[in-house]
Scaffold this active site. Structure first.
Site, PDB file in Angstrom:
ATOM      1  N   LYS A  10       0.826  -1.213   0.000  1.00  0.00           N
ATOM      2  CA  LYS A  10       0.000   0.000   0.000  1.00  0.00           C
ATOM      3  C   LYS A  10       0.862   1.267   0.000  1.00  0.00           C
ATOM      4  O   LYS A  10       0.629   2.185  -0.774  1.00  0.00           O
ATOM      5  CB  LYS A  10      -0.943   0.026   1.224  1.00  0.00           C
TER       6      LYS A  10
ATOM      7  N   ARG B 233      11.397  -1.683  10.852  1.00  0.00           N
ATOM      8  CA  ARG B 233      10.263  -1.333  11.717  1.00  0.00           C
ATOM      9  C   ARG B 233      10.126  -2.346  12.847  1.00  0.00           C
ATOM     10  O   ARG B 233      10.244  -3.554  12.627  1.00  0.00           O
ATOM     11  CB  ARG B 233       8.969  -1.293  10.899  1.00  0.00           C
TER      12      ARG B 233
ATOM     13  N   ARG C  21      12.014  -5.569   4.402  1.00  0.00           N
ATOM     14  CA  ARG C  21      11.670  -4.145   4.305  1.00  0.00           C
ATOM     15  C   ARG C  21      12.630  -3.284   5.148  1.00  0.00           C
ATOM     16  O   ARG C  21      13.002  -3.633   6.258  1.00  0.00           O
ATOM     17  CB  ARG C  21      10.243  -3.908   4.793  1.00  0.00           C
TER      18      ARG C  21
ATOM     19  N   ARG D   4      -0.254  -9.125  13.296  1.00  0.00           N
ATOM     20  CA  ARG D   4      -0.870  -8.108  12.427  1.00  0.00           C
ATOM     21  C   ARG D   4      -1.754  -8.771  11.380  1.00  0.00           C
ATOM     22  O   ARG D   4      -2.811  -8.251  11.027  1.00  0.00           O
ATOM     23  CB  ARG D   4       0.223  -7.265  11.758  1.00  0.00           C
TER      24      ARG D   4
ATOM     25  N   ARG E 265      -9.605   0.935   8.650  1.00  0.00           N
ATOM     26  CA  ARG E 265      -9.114  -0.402   8.957  1.00  0.00           C
ATOM     27  C   ARG E 265     -10.136  -1.194   9.759  1.00  0.00           C
ATOM     28  O   ARG E 265      -9.884  -2.337  10.108  1.00  0.00           O
ATOM     29  CB  ARG E 265      -7.862  -0.246   9.817  1.00  0.00           C
TER      30      ARG E 265
HETATM   31  P1  AP5 Z   1       4.859  -1.591   1.737  1.00  0.00           P
HETATM   32  O1  AP5 Z   1       4.540  -0.724   0.565  1.00  0.00           O
HETATM   33  O2  AP5 Z   1       5.589  -1.014   2.883  1.00  0.00           O
HETATM   34  O3  AP5 Z   1       3.518  -2.359   2.242  1.00  0.00           O
HETATM   35  P2  AP5 Z   1       2.287  -1.823   3.082  1.00  0.00           P
HETATM   36  O4  AP5 Z   1       1.070  -2.508   2.571  1.00  0.00           O
HETATM   37  O5  AP5 Z   1       2.281  -0.341   3.132  1.00  0.00           O
HETATM   38  O6  AP5 Z   1       2.690  -2.439   4.480  1.00  0.00           O
HETATM   39  P3  AP5 Z   1       2.555  -1.871   5.951  1.00  0.00           P
HETATM   40  O7  AP5 Z   1       3.241  -2.888   6.827  1.00  0.00           O
HETATM   41  O8  AP5 Z   1       3.065  -0.462   6.037  1.00  0.00           O
HETATM   42  O9  AP5 Z   1       1.052  -1.923   6.138  1.00  0.00           O
HETATM   43  P4  AP5 Z   1       0.320  -1.893   7.456  1.00  0.00           P
HETATM   44  O10 AP5 Z   1      -1.037  -1.577   6.962  1.00  0.00           O
HETATM   45  O11 AP5 Z   1       0.440  -3.084   8.310  1.00  0.00           O
HETATM   46  O12 AP5 Z   1       1.113  -0.784   8.309  1.00  0.00           O
HETATM   47  P5  AP5 Z   1       0.755   0.694   8.698  1.00  0.00           P
HETATM   48  O13 AP5 Z   1       1.997   1.464   8.678  1.00  0.00           O
HETATM   49  O14 AP5 Z   1      -0.434   1.182   7.936  1.00  0.00           O
HETATM   50  O15 AP5 Z   1       5.652  -2.862   1.143  1.00  0.00           O
HETATM   51  C1  AP5 Z   1       6.175  -3.861   2.013  1.00  0.00           C
HETATM   52  C2  AP5 Z   1       7.541  -4.321   1.482  1.00  0.00           C
HETATM   53  O16 AP5 Z   1       7.351  -5.014   0.243  1.00  0.00           O
HETATM   54  C3  AP5 Z   1       8.508  -3.169   1.147  1.00  0.00           C
HETATM   55  O17 AP5 Z   1       9.796  -3.571   1.478  1.00  0.00           O
HETATM   56  C4  AP5 Z   1       8.353  -2.961  -0.368  1.00  0.00           C
HETATM   57  O18 AP5 Z   1       9.542  -2.458  -0.952  1.00  0.00           O
HETATM   58  C5  AP5 Z   1       8.036  -4.359  -0.852  1.00  0.00           C
HETATM   59  N1  AP5 Z   1       7.093  -4.406  -1.958  1.00  0.00           N
HETATM   60  C6  AP5 Z   1       5.951  -3.653  -2.121  1.00  0.00           C
HETATM   61  N2  AP5 Z   1       5.299  -4.005  -3.234  1.00  0.00           N
HETATM   62  C7  AP5 Z   1       6.035  -5.012  -3.806  1.00  0.00           C
HETATM   63  C8  AP5 Z   1       5.869  -5.811  -5.001  1.00  0.00           C
HETATM   64  N3  AP5 Z   1       4.811  -5.659  -5.825  1.00  0.00           N
HETATM   65  N4  AP5 Z   1       6.815  -6.737  -5.260  1.00  0.00           N
HETATM   66  C9  AP5 Z   1       7.877  -6.915  -4.439  1.00  0.00           C
HETATM   67  N5  AP5 Z   1       8.090  -6.196  -3.298  1.00  0.00           N
HETATM   68  C10 AP5 Z   1       7.171  -5.267  -2.995  1.00  0.00           C
HETATM   69  O19 AP5 Z   1       0.244   0.492  10.210  1.00  0.00           O
HETATM   70  C11 AP5 Z   1       1.133   0.134  11.240  1.00  0.00           C
HETATM   71  C12 AP5 Z   1       0.377   0.046  12.547  1.00  0.00           C
HETATM   72  O20 AP5 Z   1      -0.223   1.329  12.858  1.00  0.00           O
HETATM   73  C13 AP5 Z   1      -0.822  -0.920  12.566  1.00  0.00           C
HETATM   74  O21 AP5 Z   1      -0.416  -2.251  12.853  1.00  0.00           O
HETATM   75  C14 AP5 Z   1      -1.688  -0.312  13.684  1.00  0.00           C
HETATM   76  O22 AP5 Z   1      -1.169  -0.628  14.948  1.00  0.00           O
HETATM   77  C15 AP5 Z   1      -1.505   1.181  13.458  1.00  0.00           C
HETATM   78  N6  AP5 Z   1      -2.509   1.738  12.531  1.00  0.00           N
HETATM   79  C16 AP5 Z   1      -2.280   2.264  11.304  1.00  0.00           C
HETATM   80  N7  AP5 Z   1      -3.422   2.673  10.726  1.00  0.00           N
HETATM   81  C17 AP5 Z   1      -4.408   2.370  11.617  1.00  0.00           C
HETATM   82  C18 AP5 Z   1      -5.827   2.521  11.575  1.00  0.00           C
HETATM   83  N8  AP5 Z   1      -6.455   3.048  10.502  1.00  0.00           N
HETATM   84  N9  AP5 Z   1      -6.530   2.123  12.658  1.00  0.00           N
HETATM   85  C19 AP5 Z   1      -5.925   1.609  13.763  1.00  0.00           C
HETATM   86  N10 AP5 Z   1      -4.594   1.425  13.856  1.00  0.00           N
HETATM   87  C20 AP5 Z   1      -3.831   1.806  12.783  1.00  0.00           C
END
Ligand code: AP5
Length: 219
Positions: free
Chosen positions: A14, A157, A124, A168, A89
């Site tokens: 994402k 991270r 990552r 997660r 979410r």
């Molecule tokens: P990346 O692009 O970083 O993936 P992502 O989907 O953004 O992963 P996240 O781990 O950031 O998602 P998340 O939703 O768990 O975390 P968030 O920060 O929102 O890609 C991942 C890796 O793969 C990278 O190394 C990239 O280079 C590689 N890659 C990408 N695409 C690829 C492809 N096509 N092919 C090969 N490699 C690829 O949330 C973190 C925490 O915050 C949550 O756990 C929660 O505690 C809190 N939080 C955040 N938002 C909320 C909410 N709305 N409500 C409540 N709590 C929340």
């Protein structure tokens, strides 16, 4: 004004896709994960409370997250549109979008298997200040361990530890996956809302171009 949601499990890509759409379409990205990590880095009370939950792979409260999004959207840069990464979410957050009349035109769901997710998380690396994302094999920085733009060190991270990734994923299945049916059903009823799924196990460039094509046709 038109908004877009990138939905999908942790590690689906994402953040990677959001950064690309931001560059191509000049759409501000609202990443609740990044906003929360900034609050942690700033040591605010909100950040300290969020850290405990995030380190365990749990969600931060709906109230806190909706408040962060509401504040972000007051910025003039969001006047013509925005892209939500990692929000909503939960069904409660999706209903808050409706009750606050936050316009959404496109929900794009990135689908990918859990095996691929685990491999992506373990490789990552992130630039903490900007949220720029790399992968040691798939998207390496120009200089190992350093951010391309600032030259600052990259980090792993805390919630990318394998056992936290599994938590997660469990949370995703229980609390976020129901949003797929939520939006699919709404899109069938509302002519101004589109729901699409994109196979995010493809190479990054292909996922980027598919999502960009959807954005061009729906927004
Ligand atoms: P990346 O692009 O970083 O993936 P992502 O989907 O953004 O992963 P996240 O781990 O950031 O998602 P998340 O939703 O768990 O975390 P968030 O920060 O929102 O890609 C991942 C890796 O793969 C990278 O190394 C990239 O280079 C590689 N890659 C990408 N695409 C690829 C492809 N096509 N092919 C090969 N490699 C690829 O949330 C973190 C925490 O915050 C949550 O756990 C929660 O505690 C809190 N939080 C955040 N938002 C909320 C909410 N709305 N409500 C409540 N709590 C929340």
């Amino acid at each position: 004004m038109s908004g877009m949601i990138l939905l999908g499990p942790p590690g689906a890509g994402k953040g990677t896709i959001a950064a690309y759409i931001q560059r191509e379409r000049d759409l501000p990205v609202v990443s609740t994960g990044h906003l929360l990590r900034q609050a942690i880095a700033a040591g605010t009370p909100l950040g300290l409370a969020a850290k405990t939950l995030m380190d365990q792979g749990q969600l931060v409260s709906d109230e806190v997250v909706v408040g962060l999004v509401r504040d972000f959207l007051t910025q003039p840069v969001c006047r013509h549109g925005y892209l939500f990464d990692g929000f909503p979410r939960t069904v409660v957050q999706a209903e808050a979008i409706l009750s606050e009349r936050i316009a959404i035109r496109l929900v794009c769901c990135l689908t990918v298997s859990e095996e691929v997710i685990v491999a992506r998380m373990s490789g990552r690396r992130v630039h903490p200040a900007s949220g720029r994302v790399y992968h040691i094999d798939n998207a390496p920085p120009k200089r190992e361990g350093l951010d391309d733009e600032t030259g600052e060190p990259l980090a792993t991270r805390a919630d990318d530890q394998p056992e936290v990734v599994l938590d997660r994923l469990r949370v995703y299945h229980q609390q976020t996956k129901p949003l797929i049916d939520f939006y699919r059903t709404r899109a069938a009823l509302e002519p101004d809302l589109a729901f699409v799924e994109v196979d995010a196990s493809q190479p990054v460039a292909q996922v980027q171009s598919e999502v960009l094509r959807m954005v061009a046709s729906e927004m």
